[in-house]
Scaffold this motif. Structure first.
Motif, short mmCIF file in Angstrom:
data_model
loop_
_atom_site.label_atom_id
_atom_site.label_comp_id
_atom_site.label_asym_id
_atom_site.label_seq_id
_atom_site.Cartn_x
_atom_site.Cartn_y
_atom_site.Cartn_z
N THR A 172 59.97 47.91 28.56
CA THR A 172 59.59 48.80 27.46
C THR A 172 59.66 50.27 27.89
OG1 THR A 172 58.13 47.15 26.48
CG2 THR A 172 57.72 49.44 25.89
N LEU A 173 59.07 50.58 29.04
CA LEU A 173 59.02 51.97 29.49
C LEU A 173 60.37 52.44 30.03
CD1 LEU A 173 56.00 51.40 29.08
CD2 LEU A 173 55.56 52.86 31.05
N TYR A 174 61.12 51.54 30.66
CA TYR A 174 62.43 51.89 31.19
C TYR A 174 63.33 52.44 30.09
CZ TYR A 174 66.91 51.21 33.66
OH TYR A 174 68.14 51.38 34.24
N TRP A 175 63.35 51.76 28.96
CA TRP A 175 64.24 52.19 27.89
C TRP A 175 63.68 53.37 27.10
CZ3 TRP A 175 69.00 51.35 28.45
CH2 TRP A 175 69.43 50.22 29.16
N LYS A 176 62.38 53.57 27.18
CA LYS A 176 61.82 54.77 26.56
C LYS A 176 62.24 56.05 27.29
CE LYS A 176 57.74 52.89 24.22
NZ LYS A 176 58.13 53.31 22.87
N THR A 177 62.65 55.91 28.54
CA THR A 177 63.10 57.08 29.31
C THR A 177 64.58 57.39 29.08
OG1 THR A 177 63.76 55.85 31.30
CG2 THR A 177 61.44 56.51 31.13
N ARG A 178 65.25 56.55 28.31
CA ARG A 178 66.70 56.65 28.18
C ARG A 178 67.18 58.07 27.88
NH1 ARG A 178 69.01 54.14 22.86
NH2 ARG A 178 68.06 56.10 22.16
N ASN A 179 66.56 58.70 26.90
CA ASN A 179 67.05 60.02 26.49
C ASN A 179 66.69 61.12 27.47
OD1 ASN A 179 68.22 58.95 24.20
ND2 ASN A 179 66.46 59.36 22.90
N LEU A 188 51.25 55.63 26.76
CA LEU A 188 52.08 54.47 26.44
C LEU A 188 51.48 53.16 26.92
CD1 LEU A 188 55.59 55.93 27.36
CD2 LEU A 188 54.52 55.83 25.10
N GLN A 212 60.65 61.39 34.40
CA GLN A 212 60.06 60.31 33.61
C GLN A 212 60.50 58.95 34.12
OE1 GLN A 212 61.37 63.12 32.46
NE2 GLN A 212 60.57 63.71 30.45
N ASP A 260 52.88 61.61 30.31
CA ASP A 260 53.99 60.82 29.79
C ASP A 260 53.72 59.32 29.74
OD1 ASP A 260 55.52 63.15 29.57
OD2 ASP A 260 56.29 62.95 31.62
#
Length: 378
Positions: free
Chosen positions: A86-93, A71, A100, A67
């Motif tokens: 960047t990575l924090y908000w990529k885990t949102r979903n 990135l 993750q 995962d």
């Protein structure tokens, strides 16, 4: 509100992942809800390199490879906070309680390691610690232990210098749990703090019943008596007049949940180092605990936990969970020194000195494979 804000940029260039076979525990461990544990949770570890020659080490699962590495091994150069955001908000979903999300916290910790190495400072000092030790309490007490084995462990912990000990409750026989609390209290005396951990086993009514029955033994805290997300259940326990301090936190991943815990009446906040999405949340949680006059401690592997414990006060201990942490410690290098209820961190090694002993793991047949990943320039 406290937060780490480091401006230096990091470009990741290489990662080496060591995949482990299951590391056996000397004896199976069981709590009220988690099933039978015969192996340590560690799946592997990673070495993560930057373009200035620093190398962070950390135990991570295989999901991190799948995962996170794609990135970050992309040739981009970002600041510490830019990578985190960047990575924090990529885990949102996936959700901020997800695996993750925890992986983002692992990268956070490795970036702190890299920055501390660049600064030539041990990690705890780099993060602002003014002392080199953490106070600790010692936990264990598997439900599988016979009463006499539990007593032996708890009294040994006291003999080792710990003034707070913790063990598991939440067996299928509450009378057995109560008997064990009574026996431990008699064995360690009235000056030692005793805490118990139900690992979310009971509903509100059962947890309250237990708390009433253990009143004579003056527990320091009652950990996760009910489901960790049952915020209204926690409020009900407080409204019912539960007299034993209740503790929650190891099941939560982000700061906001701890604000809600305080609102619902939790007496003791317990974040876990290896389960947070942002590492500075540990200090933010410490601070809101102080502001609201509730107790604070942190859990996780002691060889990482002690580093953050250097940021806490004497009465803000880290947990040393011996039955699982000690077997893993047999395969680590540069552990903090355990002495009289404290852990003393190294001051002569930059960054995070704790790392898995790959040579020993390989020698004992526990190293399954090694993978090397390089940056893919855009």
């Amino acid at each position: 509100m406290f937060s780490f804000d480091y401006k230096e940029k990091i470009r990741f260039t290489k990662a080496v992942y060591y995949n482990f076979r299951p590391i056996p525990l000397p004896r199976p461990f069981k709590d009220g809800t988690g099933g039978m544990g015969k192996f340590a949770p560690e799946q592997g570890c990673i070495e993560l390199y930057d373009d200035e020659g620093a190398c962070a080490h950390l135990s991570v699962g295989r999901g991190f490879v799948k995962d996170i590495l794609p990135l970050i091994l992309n040739g981009e150069k970002k600041s510490y906070n830019e990578w985190r955001e960047t990575l924090y908000w990529k885990t949102r979903n996936s959700g901020f309680q997800s695996g993750q999300a925890v992986q983002v916290g692992m990268l956070d910790l490795m970036m702190l390691d890299i920055l501390a190495q660049r600064a030539g400072q041990p990690l705890h000092r780099f993060m602002g610690a003014t002392k080199d030790w953490a106070s600790a309490y010692k936990g264990g007490g598997s439900i599988l232990l016979e009463d006499n084995e539990l007593i032996e462990d708890m009294t040994r912990y006291v003999e080792e210098g710990y003034t707070t000990v913790k063990f598991k409750v939440g067996s299928d026989d509450m009378e057995r749990d109560l008997r064990r609390v009574e026996k431990v209290r008699k064995a360690v005396g009235n000056t030692i703090n005793i805490a118990v951990d139900a690992n979310q086993k009971w509903d509100v009514e059962t947890a309250f019943k237990f708390s009433e029955l253990v009143k004579p033994y003056h527990l320091a805290w009652f950990e996760e008596p009910i489901h960790a997300h049952d915020m209204n259940g926690i409020r009900r326990l407080k409204d019912m007049g539960i007299s034993v301090p209740i503790a929650f936190g190891e099941s939560m991943r982000i700061f906001y949940a701890y604000e809600t815990y305080i609102e619902k009446g939790v007496d003791h906040l317990q974040p876990s180092v290896g389960r947070m999405t942002r590492m500075d949340d540990l200090v933010r949680i410490r601070d809101i605990a102080r502001e609201n006059n509730v107790r604070f401690s942190s859990g996780g592997r002691i060889y990482l936990n002690a580093i953050f414990g250097c940021l806490y006060n004497e009465n803000e201990p880290v947990e040393y969970h011996e039955p699982i942490s000690k077997p893993v410690g047999e395969y680590t290098l540069y552990q903090p020194e355990e002495r009289n209820g404290r852990f003393y961190c190294q001051t002569d090694i930059s960054g995070n000195p704790q790392r898995m002993n790959i040579e020993k793991l390989e020698k004992e047949g526990l190293l399954e494979s090694k993978q090397i990943f390089y940056v893919e320039d855009k």
